[in-house]
Design a protein around this motif. Structure first.
Motif, PDB file in Angstrom:
ATOM      1  N   VAL A  77      16.097  33.380 -70.256  1.00 65.50           N
ATOM      2  CA  VAL A  77      16.806  34.441 -70.230  1.00 65.50           C
ATOM      3  C   VAL A  77      18.760  34.174 -69.785  1.00 65.50           C
ATOM      4  O   VAL A  77      19.389  34.878 -70.196  1.00 65.50           O
ATOM      5  N   ALA A  78      19.078  32.675 -69.889  1.00 67.12           N
ATOM      6  CA  ALA A  78      20.107  32.455 -70.019  1.00 67.12           C
ATOM      7  C   ALA A  78      20.999  32.278 -71.236  1.00 67.12           C
ATOM      8  O   ALA A  78      21.883  33.331 -71.142  1.00 67.12           O
ATOM      9  N   SER A  79      19.925  32.515 -72.056  1.00 73.50           N
ATOM     10  CA  SER A  79      20.429  32.108 -73.064  1.00 73.50           C
ATOM     11  C   SER A  79      21.109  33.588 -73.601  1.00 73.50           C
ATOM     12  O   SER A  79      22.190  34.015 -75.397  1.00 73.50           O
ATOM     13  N   ALA A  80      20.343  34.872 -73.057  1.00 75.99           N
ATOM     14  CA  ALA A  80      21.031  36.575 -72.678  1.00 75.99           C
ATOM     15  C   ALA A  80      22.354  36.384 -72.142  1.00 75.99           C
ATOM     16  O   ALA A  80      22.632  36.878 -72.676  1.00 75.99           O
ATOM     17  N   GLY A  81      22.466  35.799 -71.937  1.00 75.12           N
ATOM     18  CA  GLY A  81      23.774  35.858 -70.739  1.00 75.12           C
ATOM     19  C   GLY A  81      24.611  34.770 -71.672  1.00 75.12           C
ATOM     20  O   GLY A  81      25.772  36.111 -72.158  1.00 75.12           O
ATOM     21  N   TRP A  82      24.328  34.195 -72.901  1.00 72.39           N
ATOM     22  CA  TRP A  82      25.747  33.890 -73.404  1.00 72.39           C
ATOM     23  C   TRP A  82      25.902  34.740 -74.442  1.00 72.39           C
ATOM     24  O   TRP A  82      26.984  34.098 -75.018  1.00 72.39           O
ATOM     25  N   ALA A  83      24.921  35.258 -74.960  1.00 71.10           N
ATOM     26  CA  ALA A  83      24.669  35.992 -75.959  1.00 71.10           C
ATOM     27  C   ALA A  83      25.358  37.397 -75.937  1.00 71.10           C
ATOM     28  O   ALA A  83      27.003  37.205 -76.414  1.00 71.10           O
ATOM     29  N   LEU A  84      25.951  37.969 -74.356  1.00 68.24           N
ATOM     30  CA  LEU A  84      26.437  38.493 -73.308  1.00 68.24           C
ATOM     31  C   LEU A  84      27.942  37.513 -73.730  1.00 68.24           C
ATOM     32  O   LEU A  84      29.080  38.572 -73.499  1.00 68.24           O
ATOM     33  N   THR A  85      27.868  36.427 -73.002  1.00 67.31           N
ATOM     34  CA  THR A  85      29.142  36.227 -73.516  1.00 67.31           C
ATOM     35  C   THR A  85      29.951  35.800 -74.943  1.00 67.31           C
ATOM     36  O   THR A  85      31.547  36.141 -74.931  1.00 67.31           O
ATOM     37  N   THR A  86      29.549  35.769 -75.530  1.00 63.44           N
ATOM     38  CA  THR A  86      30.354  35.642 -76.836  1.00 63.44           C
ATOM     39  C   THR A  86      30.611  37.507 -77.048  1.00 63.44           C
ATOM     40  O   THR A  86      31.477  36.885 -77.786  1.00 63.44           O
ATOM     41  N   GLU A  87      29.601  37.987 -77.141  1.00 63.41           N
ATOM     42  CA  GLU A  87      29.807  39.109 -77.601  1.00 63.41           C
ATOM     43  C   GLU A  87      31.684  39.924 -76.361  1.00 63.41           C
ATOM     44  O   GLU A  87      32.543  40.354 -76.843  1.00 63.41           O
ATOM     45  N   ARG A  88      32.012  39.334 -75.735  1.00 63.79           N
ATOM     46  CA  ARG A  88      32.478  39.019 -75.020  1.00 63.79           C
ATOM     47  C   ARG A  88      34.251  38.753 -75.185  1.00 63.79           C
ATOM     48  O   ARG A  88      35.301  38.984 -75.249  1.00 63.79           O
ATOM     49  N   VAL A  89      33.772  37.285 -75.525  1.00 62.35           N
ATOM     50  CA  VAL A  89      34.544  36.769 -76.332  1.00 62.35           C
ATOM     51  C   VAL A  89      35.513  36.825 -76.480  1.00 62.35           C
ATOM     52  O   VAL A  89      36.522  37.065 -77.942  1.00 62.35           O
TER      53      VAL A  89
ATOM     54  N   LYS B 170      35.150  40.339 -78.100  1.00 64.85           N
ATOM     55  CA  LYS B 170      35.527  41.991 -77.951  1.00 64.85           C
ATOM     56  C   LYS B 170      36.524  41.882 -77.131  1.00 64.85           C
ATOM     57  O   LYS B 170      37.265  42.805 -76.736  1.00 64.85           O
ATOM     58  N   LYS B 171      35.684  41.750 -75.849  1.00 61.89           N
ATOM     59  CA  LYS B 171      36.476  41.817 -74.532  1.00 61.89           C
ATOM     60  C   LYS B 171      37.041  41.036 -73.509  1.00 61.89           C
ATOM     61  O   LYS B 171      36.089  40.644 -72.687  1.00 61.89           O
ATOM     62  N   PRO B 172      38.072  39.364 -74.284  1.00 65.31           N
ATOM     63  CA  PRO B 172      37.660  38.663 -73.386  1.00 65.31           C
ATOM     64  C   PRO B 172      38.630  38.429 -72.582  1.00 65.31           C
ATOM     65  O   PRO B 172      38.945  37.664 -71.515  1.00 65.31           O
ATOM     66  N   VAL B 173      39.965  39.518 -72.136  1.00 63.02           N
ATOM     67  CA  VAL B 173      40.588  39.859 -70.677  1.00 63.02           C
ATOM     68  C   VAL B 173      39.582  39.862 -69.562  1.00 63.02           C
ATOM     69  O   VAL B 173      38.256  40.583 -69.328  1.00 63.02           O
ATOM     70  N   GLY B 174      40.099  38.708 -68.886  1.00 63.82           N
ATOM     71  CA  GLY B 174      39.718  37.564 -67.337  1.00 63.82           C
ATOM     72  C   GLY B 174      38.287  37.050 -68.174  1.00 63.82           C
ATOM     73  O   GLY B 174      37.805  36.515 -66.779  1.00 63.82           O
ATOM     74  N   LEU B 175      38.085  36.462 -68.840  1.00 62.96           N
ATOM     75  CA  LEU B 175      37.178  35.388 -69.040  1.00 62.96           C
ATOM     76  C   LEU B 175      37.822  34.173 -68.852  1.00 62.96           C
ATOM     77  O   LEU B 175      38.815  34.159 -69.375  1.00 62.96           O
ATOM     78  N   ASP B 176      37.301  33.355 -68.565  1.00 58.97           N
ATOM     79  CA  ASP B 176      38.088  31.355 -67.968  1.00 58.97           C
ATOM     80  C   ASP B 176      37.627  30.620 -68.810  1.00 58.97           C
ATOM     81  O   ASP B 176      36.690  30.645 -69.145  1.00 58.97           O
ATOM     82  N   LEU B 177      38.084  30.525 -70.472  1.00 55.74           N
ATOM     83  CA  LEU B 177      37.562  30.112 -71.605  1.00 55.74           C
ATOM     84  C   LEU B 177      37.668  28.833 -71.245  1.00 55.74           C
ATOM     85  O   LEU B 177      36.794  28.343 -72.298  1.00 55.74           O
ATOM     86  N   PRO B 178      38.614  28.210 -70.816  1.00 53.62           N
ATOM     87  CA  PRO B 178      38.896  27.235 -70.506  1.00 53.62           C
ATOM     88  C   PRO B 178      37.012  26.782 -69.541  1.00 53.62           C
ATOM     89  O   PRO B 178      37.274  25.222 -70.068  1.00 53.62           O
ATOM     90  N   ALA B 179      36.791  26.953 -68.816  1.00 58.04           N
ATOM     91  CA  ALA B 179      36.048  26.876 -68.026  1.00 58.04           C
ATOM     92  C   ALA B 179      34.564  26.948 -69.481  1.00 58.04           C
ATOM     93  O   ALA B 179      33.567  26.231 -68.885  1.00 58.04           O
ATOM     94  N   LEU B 180      34.702  28.121 -69.576  1.00 62.78           N
ATOM     95  CA  LEU B 180      33.479  27.908 -70.420  1.00 62.78           C
ATOM     96  C   LEU B 180      32.949  27.002 -71.722  1.00 62.78           C
ATOM     97  O   LEU B 180      32.284  26.325 -71.766  1.00 62.78           O
TER      98      LEU B 180
END
Length: 214
Positions: free
Chosen positions: A115-127, A129-139
């Protein structure tokens, strides 16, 4: 179901079994069936309920992503654990769903690594296409702390996020490469000639080089 059974190709089931899948269907033929059927949400739900992998793959192709509730997609992800079903569910349905961000946050923190791997796949998509609001250093910090010991599917998804950060965000590229070099995840992964290695430092450098025309 009879039509799907007829699409089975000798030897394909055994080859897929080695990758964790349990179907022997010719996927090009399956896509042709989906094109003929077009979008049919009720049929998609019926096909999914059979539990048959080929039927579930077809269901995902003819479904309407916006028609699923978040709770329904969550249940489907936990039911469809075969790699191909998991991949198509995330990429063809969840990424197009209005619930994608809600599920991304919930799934990334889930104790189940699939399940967590699906969350990370969605995170990759945001990185990408829609990175605004993501805390990239924390990731990057989370990846640095957890990726080495993560189960295979989760590790692969986190590694993809690491590479995507390095590819798309020059201000974090050196750190992403350094993390990849220190952890060494997938460094020795067998990569066919003319294919890009999944080892994050090599992956980042290769894609950045292509984009720059070097």
């Amino acid at each position: 179901m009879a039509e799907l059974a007829a699409l089975e190709v000798p030897g394909v089931r055994e080859a897929n079994r080695k990758r964790g899948d349990d179907h022997g269907v010719n996927l090009a033929a399956l896509r042709a069936v989906a094109r003929r059927l077009k979008t049919q949400q009720d049929l998609a739900r019926d096909l999914w309920s059979t539990g048959d992998t080929a039927a579930r793959l077809l269901a995902l192709l003819i479904s309407r992503p916006a028609a699923f509730e978040a709770s329904e997609l969550d249940a489907m992800l936990r039911q469809g654990r075969e790699p191909k079903v998991h991949d198509w569910l995330v990429n063809y349905v969840v990424k197009k769903s209005p619930h994608a961000e809600q599920l991304r946050l919930a799934w990334t923190a889930d104790p189940d690594p699939v399940v967590a791997s699906a969350g990370w796949a969605l995170t990759t998509e945001r990185v990408a296409k829609k990175p605004v609001g993501l805390d990239l250093p924390a990731l990057l910090s989370t990846i640095e702390a957890e990726m080495s010991d993560a189960p295979d599917r989760l590790q692969w998804a986190m590694n993809h996020t690491l590479a995507q950060i390095g590819i798309d965000h020059p201000e974090h590229r050196d750190r992403a490469i350094a993390i990849g070099e220190r952890l060494g995840v997938l460094k020795d992964y067998p990569t066919p000639p003319n294919c890009t290695s999944p080892y994050a430092p090599a992956w980042i450098k290769e894609i950045v080089s292509r984009r720059s025309g070097a």
